[in-house]
Design an enzyme around this catalytic site. Structure first.
Site, PDB file in Angstrom:
ATOM      1  N   HIS A 369       0.836  -1.202   0.000  1.00  0.00           N
ATOM      2  CA  HIS A 369       0.000   0.000   0.000  1.00  0.00           C
ATOM      3  C   HIS A 369       0.875   1.258   0.000  1.00  0.00           C
ATOM      4  CE1 HIS A 369      -3.166  -2.834   1.082  1.00  0.00           C
ATOM      5  NE2 HIS A 369      -4.040  -1.880   0.841  1.00  0.00           N
ATOM      6  N   PRO A 370       0.444   2.280  -0.703  1.00  0.00           N
ATOM      7  CA  PRO A 370       1.216   3.532  -0.741  1.00  0.00           C
ATOM      8  C   PRO A 370       0.975   4.378   0.502  1.00  0.00           C
ATOM      9  CG  PRO A 370      -0.792   3.785  -2.009  1.00  0.00           C
ATOM     10  CD  PRO A 370      -0.781   2.350  -1.546  1.00  0.00           C
ATOM     11  N   SER A 386      -6.327   3.308  -5.816  1.00  0.00           N
ATOM     12  CA  SER A 386      -5.768   4.157  -4.756  1.00  0.00           C
ATOM     13  C   SER A 386      -5.917   5.631  -5.098  1.00  0.00           C
ATOM     14  CB  SER A 386      -4.291   3.812  -4.529  1.00  0.00           C
ATOM     15  OG  SER A 386      -4.158   2.532  -3.953  1.00  0.00           O
ATOM     16  N   ALA A 388      -8.304   7.055  -6.854  1.00  0.00           N
ATOM     17  CA  ALA A 388      -9.694   7.463  -6.624  1.00  0.00           C
ATOM     18  C   ALA A 388     -10.004   7.512  -5.140  1.00  0.00           C
ATOM     19  CB  ALA A 388     -10.634   6.494  -7.327  1.00  0.00           C
ATOM     20  N   GLU A 389      -9.479   6.564  -4.371  1.00  0.00           N
ATOM     21  CA  GLU A 389      -9.752   6.526  -2.934  1.00  0.00           C
ATOM     22  C   GLU A 389      -9.170   7.754  -2.240  1.00  0.00           C
ATOM     23  OE1 GLU A 389      -9.760   1.642  -2.884  1.00  0.00           O
ATOM     24  OE2 GLU A 389      -7.996   2.757  -2.197  1.00  0.00           O
ATOM     25  N   GLN A 390      -7.933   8.089  -2.540  1.00  0.00           N
ATOM     26  CA  GLN A 390      -7.320   9.234  -1.877  1.00  0.00           C
ATOM     27  C   GLN A 390      -8.004  10.541  -2.293  1.00  0.00           C
ATOM     28  OE1 GLN A 390      -3.176   9.517  -1.208  1.00  0.00           O
ATOM     29  NE2 GLN A 390      -2.808   7.292  -1.181  1.00  0.00           N
ATOM     30  N   PHE A 421       1.053   3.544   6.925  1.00  0.00           N
ATOM     31  CA  PHE A 421      -0.242   3.744   7.566  1.00  0.00           C
ATOM     32  C   PHE A 421      -1.345   3.427   6.563  1.00  0.00           C
ATOM     33  CE2 PHE A 421      -3.890   6.527   8.500  1.00  0.00           C
ATOM     34  CZ  PHE A 421      -4.172   6.133   9.797  1.00  0.00           C
ATOM     35  N   ALA A 424      -9.103   2.784   5.523  1.00  0.00           N
ATOM     36  CA  ALA A 424     -10.121   2.773   4.462  1.00  0.00           C
ATOM     37  C   ALA A 424     -10.578   4.206   4.236  1.00  0.00           C
ATOM     38  CB  ALA A 424     -11.286   1.873   4.854  1.00  0.00           C
ATOM     39  N   VAL A 425      -9.962   4.845   3.262  1.00  0.00           N
ATOM     40  CA  VAL A 425     -10.169   6.278   3.042  1.00  0.00           C
ATOM     41  C   VAL A 425     -11.637   6.599   2.765  1.00  0.00           C
ATOM     42  CG1 VAL A 425      -9.583   8.218   1.535  1.00  0.00           C
ATOM     43  CG2 VAL A 425      -7.799   6.612   2.267  1.00  0.00           C
TER      44      VAL A 425
END
Length: 469
Positions: A369-370, A386, A388-390, A421, A424-425
């Site tokens: 994970h980034p 990732s 889209a989530e961020q 870290f 779940a954004v």
């Protein structure tokens, strides 16, 4: 592939609105089984007499002999019980499950069914067990039943219920392409589509509980009032669900030789009056229900993960756990089935593999994970998921001060725990993410390790909900 064929999920917590005609709160479907003259009997070429669903306690087949008492009980259904129920139900839409050979021996009763406008569905060629028949034998009997039914009634059956069926029955009937519905299942309070080969077959499930057959079994009804009360209790429960916005279907199963007896018919009549006194009740044949369902809820093409080959499964779900296609590869080898053809079903399979993985393998998933709002994000090198989530939490539009805080927290967190870290954004906002970051960085490694695992699983679940809807 290791696949489990039973569908234990169905509609789940959110069944569809059937949109019954006129905004009805419940659909009531009455079935009259006409089996008299189609039961096991050496007169019919069978090896023994009938032993199923009669007044005779502990009845057993008589090999090579006629059973006079059993025959006369079935005769009562044709001679008296049918006509009592016909007078009682004649104004209602009724579906007859007609055994083809029984119908052929009942021209007066068939004429009365047709005069009443009742649907006559097929109940098979003979009222016998099919479980030990070969597939070829049962297929031949199904085709013969359709042909005889058509001769006797003047039209081919549009519905089917064998009852004493085999594991092949539904598939063999569906393969004929003849029936708008099959009723040889008991799995729901609403119709549903079943994929059978290359076609979608509508199932309009039947009932063995709201059914007078329980007068003929040990754990059943002893008096008419019990049956009548069970009908009204079932109706009241489903009617209340309909009033609450979740309409259902009530099936009622009757037999001429059972419910046609006076003490039982009286209770049935009282139950019918109870239902008729309510507004928003749609009395319908099974064919009317099937045709309505096909119009309002036609079958929809859907992804069936449990039926995908390994490469297709990995291509579809290999990225759900960040850069860890091995999870999907191993999940495909599990015992999958219809229960895994939903977002949570696929998630359950993937999560099992993640949970059984070694600690090093799970740590590798964490490290895949980034960082949140880190260098990869700035360089636009995140996966589409990732990215889209961020962006959903505004992490792609930080102020200089916010970016500096995230950078400091990321650096300190990785130094302390050895993995980035993870949160779940989509469950959070920028503010709640920062608050969680500050709280979790103070936890011990074991606690944080477990929390990170939970967050990875939640991210996977959200991705699947978005992917599969």
């Amino acid at each position: 592939m290791n696949r489990y064929p039973r569908d234990m999920t169905g509609y789940g917590a959110t069944p569809p609105d059937p949109q019954w005609p006129g905004g009805a709160k419940i659909a009531v479907q009455i079935v009259l089984n006409y089996e008299e003259g189609g039961e096991n009997n050496i007169l019919h070429g069978d090896a023994a007499s009938e032993a199923f669903l009669s007044e005779i306690t502990g009845a057993a087949p008589w090999p090579g002999q006629r059973h006079w008492n059993m025959e006369s009980i079935y005769d009562y259904g044709a001679r008296a019980g049918f006509w009592r129920l016909h007078r009682m139900l004649g104004a209602l839409p009724v579906t007859v499950y007609g055994v083809a050979t029984a119908l052929a021996r009942a021209p007066e009763q068939v004429a009365a069914m047709k005069d009443a406008g009742w649907e006559i569905a097929s109940h098979g060629l003979k009222w016998v067990e099919h479980r030990d028949m070969s597939e070829e034998q049962e297929r031949a009997q199904i085709l013969e039943a359709i042909a005889l039914h058509t001769e006797v009634t003047g039209s081919a059956p549009r519905g089917w219920y064998t009852g004493r069926c085999s594991m092949n029955t539904v598939r063999l009937v569906a393969e004929t392409g003849q029936c708008a519905y099959v009723a040889d299942e008991y799995a729901d309070d609403l119709p549903y589509w079943r994929r059978v080969g290359d076609r979608d077959q509508l199932i309009v499930p039947y009932t063995l509980d709201v059914n007078d057959m329980r007068f003929a079994i040990q754990a059943g009804f002893a008096e008419g009032a019990q049956f009548g009360r069970y009908i009204t209790d079932s109706f009241d429960c489903l009617y209340a669900e309909g009033m609450a916005g979740a309409p259902k279907m009530l099936s009622i199963g009757l037999h001429c030789r059972l419910a046609g007896r006076p003490g039982r018919a009286q209770a049935l009549q009282q139950a019918l009056a109870h239902m008729a006194a309510h507004d928003g009740v749609w009395f319908a044949t099974r064919l009317q229900i099937a045709e309505h369902w096909a119009r309002v809820h036609p079958p929809k093409p859907m992804a069936r993960p449990s039926q995908m080959d390994r490469d297709s499964f990995v291509a579809a779900f290999g990225g759900i756990f960040e850069h860890s296609p091995w999870i999907a590869e191993r999940a495909h080898a599990l015992e999958l089935g219809p229960a895994h053809d939903t977002p949570r079903g696929v998630h359950a399979a993937l999560a099992r593999i993640f949970r059984r993985a070694t600690e090093d393998e799970r740590l590798a998933v964490l490290n895949a994970h980034p960082d949140l709002a880190g260098k990869l994000a700035a360089a636009k090198r995140l996966t589409p998921e990732s990215t889209a989530e961020q962006a959903s939490a505004g992490l792609d539009a930080l102020t200089d001060a916010e970016h500096a805080e995230f950078t400091a927290l990321n650096t300190a967190y990785v130094a302390q725990f050895g993995f980035p870290f993870i949160i779940a954004v989509r469950d959070n906002t920028k503010a709640t993410i920062l608050a969680a970051f500050r709280r979790r960085i103070a936890q011990d490694r074991a606690t944080e390790f477990a929390e990170a695992f939970r967050q990875v699983e939640r991210i996977a679940e959200l991705r699947l909900m978005e992917k599969l809807g």
